[in-house]
Design an enzyme around this catalytic site. Sequence first.
Site, PDB file in Angstrom:
ATOM      1  N   ASP A  64       0.823  -1.220   0.000  1.00  0.00           N
ATOM      2  CA  ASP A  64       0.000   0.000   0.000  1.00  0.00           C
ATOM      3  C   ASP A  64       0.856   1.270   0.000  1.00  0.00           C
ATOM      4  O   ASP A  64       0.320   2.377  -0.031  1.00  0.00           O
ATOM      5  CB  ASP A  64      -0.997   0.004   1.171  1.00  0.00           C
ATOM      6  CG  ASP A  64      -0.338  -0.179   2.528  1.00  0.00           C
ATOM      7  OD1 ASP A  64       0.762  -0.776   2.594  1.00  0.00           O
ATOM      8  OD2 ASP A  64      -0.911   0.277   3.535  1.00  0.00           O
ATOM      9  N   ASP A 210       4.823   4.028   7.936  1.00  0.00           N
ATOM     10  CA  ASP A 210       4.054   3.493   9.047  1.00  0.00           C
ATOM     11  C   ASP A 210       4.964   3.312  10.259  1.00  0.00           C
ATOM     12  O   ASP A 210       6.126   2.970  10.125  1.00  0.00           O
ATOM     13  CB  ASP A 210       3.483   2.144   8.662  1.00  0.00           C
ATOM     14  CG  ASP A 210       2.491   2.202   7.511  1.00  0.00           C
ATOM     15  OD1 ASP A 210       2.104   3.299   7.067  1.00  0.00           O
ATOM     16  OD2 ASP A 210       2.119   1.139   7.022  1.00  0.00           O
ATOM     17  N   HIS A 268      -3.572   7.361   7.169  1.00  0.00           N
ATOM     18  CA  HIS A 268      -3.348   5.921   7.157  1.00  0.00           C
ATOM     19  C   HIS A 268      -4.381   5.182   7.997  1.00  0.00           C
ATOM     20  O   HIS A 268      -4.100   4.264   8.751  1.00  0.00           O
ATOM     21  CB  HIS A 268      -1.929   5.572   7.638  1.00  0.00           C
ATOM     22  CG  HIS A 268      -1.485   4.204   7.173  1.00  0.00           C
ATOM     23  ND1 HIS A 268      -1.624   3.081   7.942  1.00  0.00           N
ATOM     24  CD2 HIS A 268      -0.936   3.784   6.005  1.00  0.00           C
ATOM     25  CE1 HIS A 268      -1.149   2.026   7.287  1.00  0.00           C
ATOM     26  NE2 HIS A 268      -0.736   2.433   6.108  1.00  0.00           N
TER      27      HIS A 268
END
Lengths: 301, 301
Positions: A64, A210, A268
């Site tokens: 992603d 992330d 996110h």
Amino acid sequence: MKLTILGCYSATPRTFTNPTSQVLEINNHIFLIDCGEGTQVELRRNKIKFSRIQHIFISHLHGDHFFGLIGLVSTFRMLNRDTPLHIHGPKGIKEAITLQLKLSNSWTDYPLYFHELTNTESEVVFEDDKVIVSTIPLQHRIYCNGFLFKEKLGDRTLLINEVENYEIDRAYYRSIKKGKDVILENGTVISNEKLTMPPKPAKSYAYCSDTKYDEAKITLIKNTTVLYHESTFLESHNHLCTRTGHSSAIEAATIAKKANVGALILGHYSTRYENIEMFKEEAKTVFDKVEIADDGKVFEY
Amino acid sequence: MKLTILGCYSATPRTFTNPTSQVLEINNHIFLIDCGEGTQVELRRNKIKFSRIQHIFISHLHGDHFFGLIGLVSTFRMLNRDTPLHIHGPKGIKEAITLQLKLSNSWTDYPLYFHELTNTESEVVFEDDKVIVSTIPLQHRIYCNGFLFKEKLGDRTLLINEVENYEIDRAYYRSIKKGKDVILENGTVISNEKLTMPPKPAKSYAYCSDTKYDEAKITLIKNTTVLYHESTFLESHNHLCTRTGHSSAIEAATIAKKANVGALILGHYSTRYENIEMFKEEAKTVFDKVEIADDGKVFEY
């Protein structure tokens, strides 16, 4: 400084939400940050000129955040790009892209440079006279970096009335703007502070996605103008954060507060949530200057 | 037999057009054919159940036909798929997919089988009691196969009045449907034609993209119910066909006519054209039963 969110949802692309990608315009540069599937279409939709992107920064090799890169690299070729493209990302990214180009028996006609990252300490990955970009090591399930984009301080601004008042020759203006004092012909020293104002404050943008909650990065992003910090989960699912290597909205806000940033942008989001306003509400209980990203949203600072 | 066009434009995905992918429903199977970037989103948009796709056929490794595959494979994992997935495509496809899974330190929890193709002669790539799928070797810039999907003939239909009239025991019905004659207790032979009607004609679908004009495939696709044949260019650009390994609308129609197919669907249009109706007009000068594909369009036969 302008940030365009092309995609800010986690996991899989869906009909109306996109995986992570964003465009940062800072001091005449355009940087693409992460490149989930469909990024090239979102670039078109947001009218970002493909040719202006010369640097792409990839945080990590989860799909992603990078499955759209090979398509973009290929499209650049089909559009007859000739300017160089620099891709900064984890080791392995070069093999993934070049293998796919090789399988299609094609190559780019433009110069393509890979800058593979392996360092677990912060390092400078790009620098010119306008901007410096360095990594922000993040704690995720795989090797992952955020990126810190900092404008360089510009010249001081001449107080034109003052320099004319002292009848200073124009030949000295450039050095005065750089901060030099002036010595008049009679020997008098005029301090620079009398002749100039400080330059506009340099802006900065920290991209952290992330990552699980990790205070180690706080010193790196201290006093940043804007922090984008992932917030995959709401409090109701905070038990998933550690296991998946992600943060909650409250954890993102806690980092923002401790780093004393000017503003926090959340993104996110797990696709399990229908209403992303809840992320703002929860973060606001810790840190007031919160915005929530959404696909197509533009932030200016 | 139902064909859903997820994307039918060549080269790069754009805001309102998608690269090649289509879904064929035939005799209770759902086959995905090619998988350009964004296919998983188009599957959602067209409400195709992900779990029903067990076989994916990839014609060749140009990006507009396979860059969406890694994303789909990953999404299947995130959706907790447990049924097997079979990917049929040119040699190299396994390395491309597995490398990217490896880089993200993930693997599929469902069984994933690659069936890599290298043969330049037609071969059977899938067969069960309902359908047989074979390759159609195509002439493109890189190794490329079309695919021919053929229903198998079903059982003959019992003429129930006739079998009851002869007082035939039900135990024989199955063999009669398979085409067997019946011998009555008195020794009389009743020929199968008196007891049954022929089965419904078996339908077939030939997918030919990407390919230059090439008559070698005509014997393979002779009398096919429906032929999808790429038509990247109009006549005004037919000088590009040979160089790029593509066909014009008129060339596609010529193949359709010579193969005596039931219907021709055109697709894989160059994105230079604003009006795809022109493809139909030009093809119709050669072959009458022409349809033009467009993203989201559904054809039933």
